[in-house]
Write an enzyme that holds these catalytic residues in place. Structure first.
Site, PDB file in Angstrom:
ATOM      1  N   LYS A 117      -3.966 -10.000  -6.244  1.00 21.55           N
ATOM      2  CA  LYS A 117      -5.321  -9.796  -5.778  1.00 21.55           C
ATOM      3  C   LYS A 117      -6.457  -9.371  -6.531  1.00 21.55           C
ATOM      4  O   LYS A 117      -6.216  -8.098  -6.603  1.00 21.55           O
ATOM      5  CB  LYS A 117      -4.808 -10.435  -4.624  1.00 21.55           C
ATOM      6  CG  LYS A 117      -5.301  -9.195  -3.925  1.00 21.55           C
ATOM      7  CD  LYS A 117      -5.549  -9.189  -2.307  1.00 21.55           C
ATOM      8  CE  LYS A 117      -6.096  -7.933  -1.625  1.00 21.55           C
ATOM      9  NZ  LYS A 117      -6.429  -7.848  -0.590  1.00 21.55           N
ATOM     10  N   LYS A 130     -11.175  -4.369  -3.916  1.00 27.26           N
ATOM     11  CA  LYS A 130     -12.062  -2.881  -4.326  1.00 27.26           C
ATOM     12  C   LYS A 130     -11.737  -2.400  -5.397  1.00 27.26           C
ATOM     13  O   LYS A 130     -12.185  -1.097  -5.743  1.00 27.26           O
ATOM     14  CB  LYS A 130     -13.147  -3.033  -3.878  1.00 27.26           C
ATOM     15  CG  LYS A 130     -13.110  -3.383  -2.071  1.00 27.26           C
ATOM     16  CD  LYS A 130     -13.952  -3.319  -1.427  1.00 27.26           C
ATOM     17  CE  LYS A 130     -13.438  -3.916  -0.152  1.00 27.26           C
ATOM     18  NZ  LYS A 130     -12.772  -3.317   0.894  1.00 27.26           N
ATOM     19  N   LYS A 158       0.662  -1.431   0.127  1.00 28.24           N
ATOM     20  CA  LYS A 158      -0.008  -0.250   0.209  1.00 28.24           C
ATOM     21  C   LYS A 158       1.201   0.966   0.251  1.00 28.24           C
ATOM     22  O   LYS A 158       0.332   2.641  -0.238  1.00 28.24           O
ATOM     23  CB  LYS A 158      -0.967  -0.001   1.068  1.00 28.24           C
ATOM     24  CG  LYS A 158      -2.256  -1.392   0.798  1.00 28.24           C
ATOM     25  CD  LYS A 158      -3.017  -0.572   1.411  1.00 28.24           C
ATOM     26  CE  LYS A 158      -4.570  -1.734   1.501  1.00 28.24           C
ATOM     27  NZ  LYS A 158      -5.644  -1.575   1.793  1.00 28.24           N
TER      28      LYS A 158
HETATM   29  P1  ATP Z   1      -9.245  -2.895  -0.423  1.00 25.83           P
HETATM   30  O1  ATP Z   1      -8.766  -2.873  -1.979  1.00 25.83           O
HETATM   31  O2  ATP Z   1      -9.584  -1.371  -0.112  1.00 25.83           O
HETATM   32  O3  ATP Z   1      -7.538  -3.185   0.202  1.00 25.83           O
HETATM   33  P2  ATP Z   1     -10.000  -5.486  -0.504  1.00 25.83           P
HETATM   34  O4  ATP Z   1     -10.508  -5.848  -1.217  1.00 25.83           O
HETATM   35  O5  ATP Z   1      -8.479  -6.407   0.315  1.00 25.83           O
HETATM   36  O6  ATP Z   1      -9.917  -3.593  -0.389  1.00 25.83           O
HETATM   37  P3  ATP Z   1     -10.768  -5.881   2.945  1.00 25.83           P
HETATM   38  O7  ATP Z   1     -11.494  -4.978   3.566  1.00 25.83           O
HETATM   39  O8  ATP Z   1      -9.253  -4.967   3.245  1.00 25.83           O
HETATM   40  O9  ATP Z   1     -10.287  -6.114   1.177  1.00 25.83           O
HETATM   41  O10 ATP Z   1     -10.980  -7.280   3.011  1.00 25.83           O
HETATM   42  C1  ATP Z   1     -12.171  -7.503   3.655  1.00 25.83           C
HETATM   43  C2  ATP Z   1     -12.216  -9.237   3.602  1.00 25.83           C
HETATM   44  O11 ATP Z   1     -11.780  -9.782   2.249  1.00 25.83           O
HETATM   45  C3  ATP Z   1     -10.198  -9.957   3.822  1.00 25.83           C
HETATM   46  O12 ATP Z   1     -10.867 -10.868   4.599  1.00 25.83           O
HETATM   47  C4  ATP Z   1      -9.747  -9.981   3.196  1.00 25.83           C
HETATM   48  O13 ATP Z   1      -8.848 -11.235   3.512  1.00 25.83           O
HETATM   49  C5  ATP Z   1     -10.789 -10.540   1.624  1.00 25.83           C
HETATM   50  N1  ATP Z   1     -10.268 -10.588   0.975  1.00 25.83           N
HETATM   51  C6  ATP Z   1      -9.684  -9.120   0.331  1.00 25.83           C
HETATM   52  N2  ATP Z   1      -9.357  -9.858  -1.671  1.00 25.83           N
HETATM   53  C7  ATP Z   1      -9.774 -10.772  -1.239  1.00 25.83           C
HETATM   54  C8  ATP Z   1      -9.340 -11.846  -1.999  1.00 25.83           C
HETATM   55  N3  ATP Z   1      -8.872 -11.253  -3.531  1.00 25.83           N
HETATM   56  N4  ATP Z   1      -9.111 -13.097  -2.203  1.00 25.83           N
HETATM   57  C9  ATP Z   1      -9.795 -13.969  -0.991  1.00 25.83           C
HETATM   58  N5  ATP Z   1      -9.865 -12.920  -0.020  1.00 25.83           N
HETATM   59  C10 ATP Z   1      -9.856 -11.451  -0.033  1.00 25.83           C
END
Ligand code: ATP
Ligand code: LTN
Length: 345
Positions: free
Chosen positions: A210, A213, A128
């Site tokens: 990965k 969002k 990040k």
């Molecule tokens: P950002 O893009 O804002 O960093 P994010 O999509 O990574 O957000 P988080 O709010 O950080 O989402 O994560 C919420 C949950 O979703 C966490 O338990 C995280 O491990 C899971 N998660 C996020 N992205 C993935 C993915 N690509 N595959 C599986 N699990 C995920």
């Protein structure tokens, strides 16, 4: 309820404490298929057997610059999405992190028991801070100790998350053990709970990254609210290889990702999927994955639309959640303050 009379009658035996599950998600956008398969979908399935607490991690989302009105809107939507994904506020504690003051309080105290070196090793911080090089703020750096506070406040036994959060959980365990060694038993040591399939859903446009969002390329992720046609189209455009053979193998990142998604949705094994699509090109496979995902997400989309028309219900639900979470978290934070030597008010 605990009984004060000492008796050996079997009916008076104290009921076993239900194990506590806790997890959170940031209100940084509509949940993706990665959030759903890797985390939120599993949360609903645990409500019968555990005492669950799920929250919107709005304090964590401030580590990346947010537009205030947009953040408020996204927070309410994220709360509605939690419920739409199957979390029942009658069974689980659902709340918004900033509504419960003990999170910020414990976060600060734990910061003082965290070393600069251990935070520097966190891969999420490294990722990040590279992506937001103009805003490498102290909150981004201390994000893991705020997260540790979230978990330890509720004495959680298990924390269901995607694979990307494993390092933060290991850090939480180290920190809790360190604190317990210094001050005596204070925190329960939590275990990570990471699903076997779908723990890391990858971007459809770059299957080495990965699915996230906050990705700038919307074709890389599916959101749980995407229209079925959009979902099918995004899968059609997913990056794969030129081999045209549906099989799970090293180096086939795109196909491996689609197979993992299809497996997580349908429950079929990789072997069964290989047989199902033997001799067929990627076109048929991509279409099947797209349709399965669109169908799986249909009830989420419908329930979200219904909930967003009832703001009164959403507000009453998060208020009741905050009240309950405040009461529970007070037990731990009061104990911690006393142990570290803060004078009681
Ligand atoms: P950002 O893009 O804002 O960093 P994010 O999509 O990574 O957000 P988080 O709010 O950080 O989402 O994560 C919420 C949950 O979703 C966490 O338990 C995280 O491990 C899971 N998660 C996020 N992205 C993935 C993915 N690509 N595959 C599986 N699990 C995920
Ligand atoms: N860092 C988490 C969100 C989060 C969380 C938590 C998850 C904040 N506090 C406590 C589990 C337990 C993420 O998913 N990025």
């Amino acid at each position: 309820m605990e009984s004060t009379t000492v008796t050996t009658a079997p009916e008076a035996v104290k009921p076993e404490r239900k194990k506590v599950i806790l997890s959170g998600i940031q209100p940084t956008g509509v949940f993706t298929l990665g959030n759903y398969i890797g985390a939120v979908r599993n949360w609903g399935q645990m409500q019968e057997d555990y005492q669950c607490a799920y929250f919107i991690a709005d304090l964590h989302s401030l580590t990346v610059r947010q537009e205030p009105a947009q953040l408020r809107k996204q927070t309410l939507e994220a709360f509605a999405l939690l419920l739409a994904c199957g979390i029942d506020p009658q069974k689980s504690l659902c709340f918004i992190q900033s509504h419960v003051p003990a999170h910020a309080e414990l976060g600060w105290i734990l910061d003082c028991y965290t070393q600069f070196g251990e935070l520097s090793r966190m891969t999420q911080f490294k990722d990040k801070s590279a992506r937001h090089a103009d805003n490498v703020n102290a909150g981004l750096f201390t994000y893991p100790s705020l997260m540790a506070g979230d978990i330890l406040l509720y004495q959680a036994d298990f924390v269901p998350v995607g694979a990307d959060q494993k390092q933060h959980l290991e850090f939480t365990r180290d920190l809790a053990t360190r604190f317990n060694n210094l001050y005596g038993q204070t925190f329960r040591i939590p275990e990570p709970y990471i699903p076997k399939t779908g723990a890391r859903v990858m971007s459809l446009q770059d299957p080495t990254k990965k699915m996230s969002k906050s990705d700038t390329n919307a074709n890389g992720f599916i959101t749980v609210l995407d229209d079925p046609k959009v979902i099918v189209n995004k899968f059609k455009r997913a990056i794969t290889d030129s081999e045209a053979q549906v099989c799970y193998r090293e180096g086939k990142d795109g196909i491996n990702n689609l197979m993992s998604i299809y497996s997580a949705i349908t429950g079929r094994t990789f072997e069964q999927i290989e047989q199902e699509f033997a001799g067929q090109g990627y076109g048929a496979f991509k279409l099947a994955v797209g349709e399965a995902v669109a169908e799986e997400l249909r009830p989420v989309r419908e329930e979200f639309a219904r909930l967003m028309k009832d703001k009164g219900y959403l507000e009453a639900t998060y208020r009741a959640g905050a009240e309950q979470a405040t009461a529970i978290s007070q037990r731990t934070i009061t104990k911690v303050k006393k142990k570290v030597g803060l004078l009681a008010p």
